[in-house]
Motif scaffolding. Structure first.
Motif, mmCIF file in Angstrom:
data_model
loop_
_atom_site.group_PDB
_atom_site.id
_atom_site.type_symbol
_atom_site.label_atom_id
_atom_site.label_comp_id
_atom_site.label_asym_id
_atom_site.label_seq_id
_atom_site.Cartn_x
_atom_site.Cartn_y
_atom_site.Cartn_z
ATOM 1 N N PRO A 175 -3.352 3.656 -3.387
ATOM 2 C CA PRO A 175 -3.257 2.739 -4.354
ATOM 3 C C PRO A 175 -2.034 2.254 -4.977
ATOM 4 O O PRO A 175 -1.494 1.478 -5.225
ATOM 5 C CB PRO A 175 -4.234 3.049 -5.262
ATOM 6 N N ALA A 176 -1.082 3.387 -4.911
ATOM 7 C CA ALA A 176 0.267 3.316 -5.408
ATOM 8 C C ALA A 176 1.057 2.179 -4.770
ATOM 9 O O ALA A 176 1.964 1.836 -5.070
ATOM 10 C CB ALA A 176 0.837 4.818 -5.525
ATOM 11 N N LEU A 177 0.556 2.088 -3.507
ATOM 12 C CA LEU A 177 1.546 1.076 -2.560
ATOM 13 C C LEU A 177 0.980 -0.569 -2.679
ATOM 14 O O LEU A 177 1.484 -1.341 -2.001
ATOM 15 C CB LEU A 177 1.385 1.508 -1.078
ATOM 16 N N ALA A 178 -0.042 -0.615 -3.478
ATOM 17 C CA ALA A 178 -0.702 -1.906 -3.651
ATOM 18 C C ALA A 178 0.322 -3.049 -3.889
ATOM 19 O O ALA A 178 0.348 -4.074 -3.366
ATOM 20 C CB ALA A 178 -1.736 -1.976 -4.823
ATOM 21 N N SER A 179 1.200 -2.892 -4.727
ATOM 22 C CA SER A 179 2.403 -3.931 -5.046
ATOM 23 C C SER A 179 3.253 -4.309 -4.006
ATOM 24 O O SER A 179 3.937 -5.578 -4.036
ATOM 25 C CB SER A 179 3.152 -3.202 -6.278
ATOM 26 N N VAL A 180 3.347 -3.278 -2.958
ATOM 27 C CA VAL A 180 4.172 -3.572 -1.669
ATOM 28 C C VAL A 180 3.384 -3.938 -0.442
ATOM 29 O O VAL A 180 3.873 -4.137 0.681
ATOM 30 C CB VAL A 180 5.399 -2.866 -1.585
ATOM 31 N N PRO A 283 -1.125 9.299 -18.460
ATOM 32 C CA PRO A 283 -2.626 9.185 -17.998
ATOM 33 C C PRO A 283 -2.907 8.050 -17.382
ATOM 34 O O PRO A 283 -3.793 7.924 -16.180
ATOM 35 C CB PRO A 283 -3.307 9.492 -19.350
ATOM 36 N N ASP A 284 -2.234 6.788 -17.443
ATOM 37 C CA ASP A 284 -2.742 5.410 -17.083
ATOM 38 C C ASP A 284 -1.909 5.133 -15.802
ATOM 39 O O ASP A 284 -1.979 3.949 -15.267
ATOM 40 C CB ASP A 284 -2.776 4.278 -18.093
ATOM 41 N N ASP A 285 -0.805 5.836 -15.368
ATOM 42 C CA ASP A 285 -0.134 5.586 -14.271
ATOM 43 C C ASP A 285 -0.729 5.723 -12.788
ATOM 44 O O ASP A 285 -1.821 6.510 -12.721
ATOM 45 C CB ASP A 285 1.191 6.517 -14.313
ATOM 46 N N VAL A 286 -0.442 4.848 -11.851
ATOM 47 C CA VAL A 286 -1.145 5.098 -10.583
ATOM 48 C C VAL A 286 -0.134 5.620 -9.602
ATOM 49 O O VAL A 286 0.602 5.145 -8.882
ATOM 50 C CB VAL A 286 -1.356 3.537 -10.047
ATOM 51 N N ALA A 287 -0.188 7.038 -9.796
ATOM 52 C CA ALA A 287 0.971 7.976 -9.018
ATOM 53 C C ALA A 287 0.416 8.062 -7.538
ATOM 54 O O ALA A 287 -0.786 8.243 -7.695
ATOM 55 C CB ALA A 287 1.437 8.978 -9.679
ATOM 56 N N PRO A 288 1.296 8.060 -6.596
ATOM 57 C CA PRO A 288 0.781 8.456 -5.372
ATOM 58 C C PRO A 288 0.102 9.895 -5.062
ATOM 59 O O PRO A 288 0.558 10.987 -5.690
ATOM 60 C CB PRO A 288 1.860 8.360 -4.312
ATOM 61 N N GLU A 289 -0.950 9.953 -4.238
ATOM 62 C CA GLU A 289 -1.796 11.184 -4.202
ATOM 63 C C GLU A 289 -1.346 11.678 -2.701
ATOM 64 O O GLU A 289 -1.110 12.856 -2.468
ATOM 65 C CB GLU A 289 -3.272 10.988 -4.175
ATOM 66 N N ILE A 290 -0.756 10.797 -1.866
ATOM 67 C CA ILE A 290 -0.298 11.269 -0.421
ATOM 68 C C ILE A 290 1.188 11.055 -0.739
ATOM 69 O O ILE A 290 1.659 10.359 -1.686
ATOM 70 C CB ILE A 290 -0.689 10.030 0.423
ATOM 71 N N SER A 291 1.683 11.690 0.016
ATOM 72 C CA SER A 291 3.395 12.142 0.126
ATOM 73 C C SER A 291 3.706 10.968 0.640
ATOM 74 O O SER A 291 3.284 10.698 2.043
ATOM 75 C CB SER A 291 3.667 13.319 0.709
ATOM 76 N N PRO A 340 5.816 0.167 -9.245
ATOM 77 C CA PRO A 340 6.277 -0.076 -10.355
ATOM 78 C C PRO A 340 5.451 0.533 -11.487
ATOM 79 O O PRO A 340 5.774 1.049 -12.859
ATOM 80 C CB PRO A 340 5.834 -1.497 -10.549
ATOM 81 N N HIS A 341 4.094 1.010 -11.301
ATOM 82 C CA HIS A 341 3.052 1.674 -11.994
ATOM 83 C C HIS A 341 2.965 3.052 -11.916
ATOM 84 O O HIS A 341 1.770 3.713 -12.200
ATOM 85 C CB HIS A 341 1.874 1.140 -12.368
ATOM 86 N N ASP A 344 6.558 7.260 -15.834
ATOM 87 C CA ASP A 344 7.233 6.612 -16.718
ATOM 88 C C ASP A 344 8.805 6.625 -16.290
ATOM 89 O O ASP A 344 9.688 7.848 -16.572
ATOM 90 C CB ASP A 344 7.040 7.507 -18.120
ATOM 91 N N TYR A 345 9.260 5.784 -15.894
ATOM 92 C CA TYR A 345 10.765 5.378 -15.526
ATOM 93 C C TYR A 345 11.678 5.524 -16.596
ATOM 94 O O TYR A 345 12.931 5.558 -16.382
ATOM 95 C CB TYR A 345 10.653 4.291 -14.437
ATOM 96 N N GLY A 346 11.310 5.328 -17.879
ATOM 97 C CA GLY A 346 12.092 5.220 -18.933
ATOM 98 C C GLY A 346 12.386 6.583 -19.385
ATOM 99 O O GLY A 346 13.264 6.994 -20.107
#
Length: 413
Positions: A175-180, A283-291, A340-341, A344-346
């Motif tokens: 799901p981390a790839l949903a934006s692209v 906690p609310d980030d959608v980070a990749p589970e797959i490399s 994008p999600h 925390d890129y800040g």
């Protein structure tokens, strides 16, 4: 039993020390930094990609490289220098940019990758995977252009771990790839690949080495040169004095080139500078589970513990470790666009390291022109992936044992 000095306290040197200890030798380890693993091993991509080992040198790469240098998100930056080593390396690299050479090297690296995977499994008995955040994530390589995707899927591969996914399937599985997803043509997934924290692995392995009954200690000092006497190395001149042993293993990353040259050995190594970003996952980030590897942009994404690690770029700028603000800004922009999600890129921590690469992307392991000097160098961006495998090979060769497969293309000769 020999007394062996391993030069280099990164992932390759530490792995070499462990396998030599287990083979019955006494080992001392020389590292210039106060702590092990703080060089190129410190904040690398963290991917253990045993099957994704395609050499950088291939047919068509020189033309692609010219295009990359003029792209905003280009993965390559080249700074010509008055450096004979740079131009010799480039000439040898171009000589390897042939499809047949790429196939031969890929076959050899796949053999080494499988040995490395089995060797890492063996090490789990003494270095628990949780101590370095090891996780079997699988690896997904995504393609943005139809041409690249079709070329990748057309390559014969009978591996049962390989799956070809459409763009929609890539986003569904990750799901981390949903934006692209609408920018992708598809992807190739391999199960069995893993991610881990290379620095944490170095620290954990160093603790086990220090407790080994045949380990004779760490020497923290900068190696200045190899002292030769006839056909042997007589010692290593360091900032703390001359260090002597029966045999020596050179595994010091890019420093290996200068040390070898001090004894008249020319190693075909060049530093390929790479960058990484480490961002905390909320906690609310959608980070990749797959490399994930973005093929065209050459960007790697890996969830390592509570952080997202992003690694990318090849800068051919000599031994310059400075953080190029423009390159980091470019990498940050494309990471924000792609995932994008995810984190925390800040609160990003940037890093750069020098990957010691050979012209054909294959490491050099085995004997040198000196009877008691052994080499384990040139792993490029796959030091973490291949470290346990080349350490196992090295220990066999020092013992006089036959390696498990032919080492053509993996030795200095």
């Amino acid at each position: 039993m020999q007394e062996i000095l391993v030069i280099g306290g990164g992932v390759v040197g530490l792995s070499s020390a462990w396998w030599l200890l287990e083979a019955g030798h006494k080992v001392t380890l020389l590292e210039r930094a106060p702590q092990v693993g703080t060089g190129t091993s410190f904040s690398n991509g963290g991917q253990l990609s045993y099957r994704y080992v395609s050499p950088f040198a291939d047919a068509g790469v020189p033309l692609k490289a010219l295009q990359w240098m003029f792209q905003e998100y280009g993965p390559l930056h080249f700074k010509p220098q008055f450096d004979a080593q740079q131009w010799r390396w480039l000439a040898a690299f171009l000589a390897n940019c042939r499809a047949d050479a790429n196939r031969q090297t890929t076959h050899k690296l796949l053999e080494l990758g499988e040995l490395s995977r089995r060797s890492m499994v063996r090490l789990e008995a003494v270095v628990p995977p949780e101590s370095f955040q090891w996780r079997e994530s699988g690896k997904l390589v995504v393609y943005r252009t139809r041409k690249a995707f079709e070329a990748a899927t057309a390559k014969p591969d009978a591996s049962p771990t390989r799956q070809v996914w459409s763009a929609a399937e890539c986003a569904a599985h990750e799901p981390a790839l949903a934006s692209v997803a609408d920018q992708l043509q598809g992807g190739i997934y391999n199960s069995g690949e893993a991610v881990a924290d290379c620095y944490a692995f170095c620290v954990a392995l160093a603790e086990r080495i220090a407790a080994h009954p045949r380990f004779t200690g760490f020497v923290h000092g900068a190696a200045a040169r190899l002292v030769s006497a006839g056909n042997k190395i007589a010692g290593v001149e360091t900032s703390t004095g001359l260090v002597k042993a029966d045999a020596y293993v050179l595994a010091a990353g890019m420093q290996s080139r200068a040390l070898a040259a001090s004894a008249g050995i020319s190693l075909p190594l060049y530093p390929l500078k790479g960058y990484s970003l480490t961002a905390p996952i909320r906690p609310d980030d959608v980070a990749p589970e797959i490399s994930v590897t973005d093929f065209e942009r050459k960007v790697l994404y890996a969830r390592i513990g509570a952080n997202l690690r992003v690694a990318a770029m090849v800068d051919m700028v000599g031994e310059d470790l400075s953080l190029d603000a423009r390159r980091l800004a470019s990498l940050t922009r494309q990471v924000r666009e792609t995932m994008p999600h995810a984190a925390d890129y800040g609160s990003v921590t940037p890093w750069a390291g020098l990957r010691p690469a050979t012209p054909n992307s294959a490491p050099i392991v085995g004997p040198s022109p000196y009877a008691n000097l052994w080499l384990n160098v040139g792993h490029g961006p796959l030091g973490f992936t291949f470290a346990c495998g080349t350490a196992s090979l090295l220990a066999d060769l020092v013992q006089g044992k036959a390696p498990p497969f032919a080492l053509d293309g993996l030795t200095l000769r």
